[in-house]
Scaffold this motif. Structure first.
Motif, PDB file in Angstrom:
ATOM      1  N   TYR A 107      -1.584  -0.083  -6.551  1.00 54.14           N
ATOM      2  CA  TYR A 107      -3.460  -0.090  -5.932  1.00 54.14           C
ATOM      3  C   TYR A 107      -3.359   1.437  -4.995  1.00 54.14           C
ATOM      4  CZ  TYR A 107      -7.957  -0.855  -4.005  1.00 54.14           C
ATOM      5  OH  TYR A 107      -9.527  -0.732  -3.301  1.00 54.14           O
ATOM      6  N   GLY A 108      -2.933   1.589  -4.494  1.00 51.63           N
ATOM      7  CA  GLY A 108      -2.119   2.963  -3.605  1.00 51.63           C
ATOM      8  C   GLY A 108      -1.777   3.616  -4.168  1.00 51.63           C
ATOM      9  N   GLU A 109      -1.728   3.564  -5.598  1.00 50.67           N
ATOM     10  CA  GLU A 109      -1.198   5.245  -6.397  1.00 50.67           C
ATOM     11  C   GLU A 109      -2.676   4.834  -7.174  1.00 50.67           C
ATOM     12  OE1 GLU A 109       2.533   6.208  -8.779  1.00 50.67           O
ATOM     13  OE2 GLU A 109       3.049   4.054  -8.167  1.00 50.67           O
ATOM     14  N   LEU A 110      -3.540   4.364  -7.656  1.00 49.18           N
ATOM     15  CA  LEU A 110      -4.630   4.426  -8.135  1.00 49.18           C
ATOM     16  C   LEU A 110      -5.945   3.479  -7.973  1.00 49.18           C
ATOM     17  CD1 LEU A 110      -2.134   4.821 -11.257  1.00 49.18           C
ATOM     18  CD2 LEU A 110      -2.935   6.298 -10.549  1.00 49.18           C
ATOM     19  N   GLY A 111      -5.730   2.712  -7.135  1.00 48.27           N
ATOM     20  CA  GLY A 111      -6.907   1.555  -7.064  1.00 48.27           C
ATOM     21  C   GLY A 111      -8.293   2.878  -7.048  1.00 48.27           C
ATOM     22  N   VAL A 117      -7.056  -0.161 -13.342  1.00 52.70           N
ATOM     23  CA  VAL A 117      -6.574  -0.669 -12.090  1.00 52.70           C
ATOM     24  C   VAL A 117      -6.135  -1.593 -10.875  1.00 52.70           C
ATOM     25  CG1 VAL A 117      -4.565   0.017 -10.282  1.00 52.70           C
ATOM     26  CG2 VAL A 117      -4.581   1.179 -12.892  1.00 52.70           C
ATOM     27  N   ALA A 118      -7.741  -1.401 -10.450  1.00 54.36           N
ATOM     28  CA  ALA A 118      -8.300  -1.967  -9.110  1.00 54.36           C
ATOM     29  C   ALA A 118      -8.298  -3.087  -9.941  1.00 54.36           C
ATOM     30  CB  ALA A 118      -9.739  -1.119  -8.810  1.00 54.36           C
ATOM     31  N   ALA A 119      -9.053  -3.301 -10.568  1.00 52.87           N
ATOM     32  CA  ALA A 119      -9.275  -4.362 -11.313  1.00 52.87           C
ATOM     33  C   ALA A 119      -8.124  -5.359 -11.669  1.00 52.87           C
ATOM     34  CB  ALA A 119      -9.649  -4.666 -12.891  1.00 52.87           C
ATOM     35  N   GLN A 120      -6.927  -4.936 -11.845  1.00 48.60           N
ATOM     36  CA  GLN A 120      -6.142  -5.697 -12.504  1.00 48.60           C
ATOM     37  C   GLN A 120      -4.994  -6.392 -10.758  1.00 48.60           C
ATOM     38  OE1 GLN A 120      -4.081  -6.948 -15.205  1.00 48.60           O
ATOM     39  NE2 GLN A 120      -5.547  -6.853 -16.364  1.00 48.60           N
ATOM     40  N   VAL A 121      -5.576  -5.702 -10.392  1.00 46.85           N
ATOM     41  CA  VAL A 121      -5.110  -6.198  -9.056  1.00 46.85           C
ATOM     42  C   VAL A 121      -6.086  -7.424  -8.021  1.00 46.85           C
ATOM     43  CG1 VAL A 121      -4.295  -5.145  -7.365  1.00 46.85           C
ATOM     44  CG2 VAL A 121      -3.505  -3.654  -8.385  1.00 46.85           C
ATOM     45  N   ARG A 122      -7.246  -6.581  -8.458  1.00 44.16           N
ATOM     46  CA  ARG A 122      -8.218  -7.936  -7.876  1.00 44.16           C
ATOM     47  C   ARG A 122      -7.647  -8.935  -8.492  1.00 44.16           C
ATOM     48  NH1 ARG A 122     -11.575  -4.262  -7.769  1.00 44.16           N
ATOM     49  NH2 ARG A 122     -11.933  -2.748  -5.793  1.00 44.16           N
ATOM     50  N   ALA A 123      -7.766  -9.112  -9.696  1.00 46.23           N
ATOM     51  CA  ALA A 123      -7.290 -10.334 -10.657  1.00 46.23           C
ATOM     52  C   ALA A 123      -5.863 -11.566 -10.020  1.00 46.23           C
ATOM     53  CB  ALA A 123      -7.508  -9.679 -11.911  1.00 46.23           C
ATOM     54  N   HIS A 124      -5.169 -10.053  -9.996  1.00 48.17           N
ATOM     55  CA  HIS A 124      -3.912 -11.089  -9.385  1.00 48.17           C
ATOM     56  C   HIS A 124      -3.539 -11.396  -7.794  1.00 48.17           C
ATOM     57  CE1 HIS A 124       0.426 -11.315  -8.261  1.00 48.17           C
ATOM     58  NE2 HIS A 124       0.383 -10.583  -7.400  1.00 48.17           N
TER      59      HIS A 124
END
Length: 184
Positions: A107-111, A117-124
């Motif tokens: 998220y820090g790199e690409l969010g 990426v933002a969606a994957q991070v939020r889902a996790h």
């Protein structure tokens, strides 16, 4: 090479390189070299780097949550299960290749620039929060405790990654114990 085998080899290489060096520092050619999968085959499997990143985060999420649950389920007492989350975090933080939370790093790199990426991070993060909420419910505790435990765990992950220390998990565990001892 079989598609399943090629996909796993590519994901293994992506995980090692993305987590170890950072996503933006690793190109598809590096994945090709580390995986032994031809560049043509790699792009057949993952037409864009974003799709490879998404698959890496998704696969890592499933393994991460499975490992956590296996550790926690080894405890019978519902409150001990909550504390076992922090024990597991301490073990994870102590692994030699620990570089912080892969999702926070991604998220820090690409969010800000990659909706995938933002969606994957939020889902996790939502799945982890949901897991903590189930543990809190099983322990007969107020729902708000899950939010507090989530923040403790997330703060420990970030701090452990920055400080290269497993100690934040122990500190977060102590705070979680205090929250569990608080009057209901």
């Amino acid at each position: 090479m079989d598609s399943t085998v090629a996909r796993e080899q590519a994901l293994d290489a992506a995980e090692e390189l993305f987590y170890g060096r950072g996503i933006q520092a690793v190109g598809m050619d590096a994945i090709r070299g580390a995986s032994g999968v031809s560049l043509k085959r790699l792009y057949q499997l993952f037409p864009t780097k974003d799709q490879l990143i998404e698959a890496y985060l998704e696969r890592r999420d499933l393994r991460w949550r499975k490992r956590l649950a296996a550790h926690v389920e080894g405890h019978e007492d519902p409150e001990e299960r909550i504390l076992a989350v922090f024990d597991w975090l301490r073990q994870w933080f102590g692994e030699p290749d620990f570089r912080g939370c892969a999702w926070v790093n991604a998220y820090g790199e690409l969010g800000a620039t990659s909706p995938r990426v933002a969606a994957q991070v939020r889902a996790h993060k939502q799945a982890f929060h949901g897991y903590l909420a189930r543990l809190v419910t099983d322990a007969g505790r107020p729902d708000a405790l899950a939010d507090q435990l989530f923040l403790l765990a997330e703060g420990a992950m970030v701090t452990a990654g920055i400080n290269e220390s497993a100690e934040p998990a122990g500190q977060a565990r102590q705070a979680a114990r205090l929250l569990l001892r608080a009057p209901r």
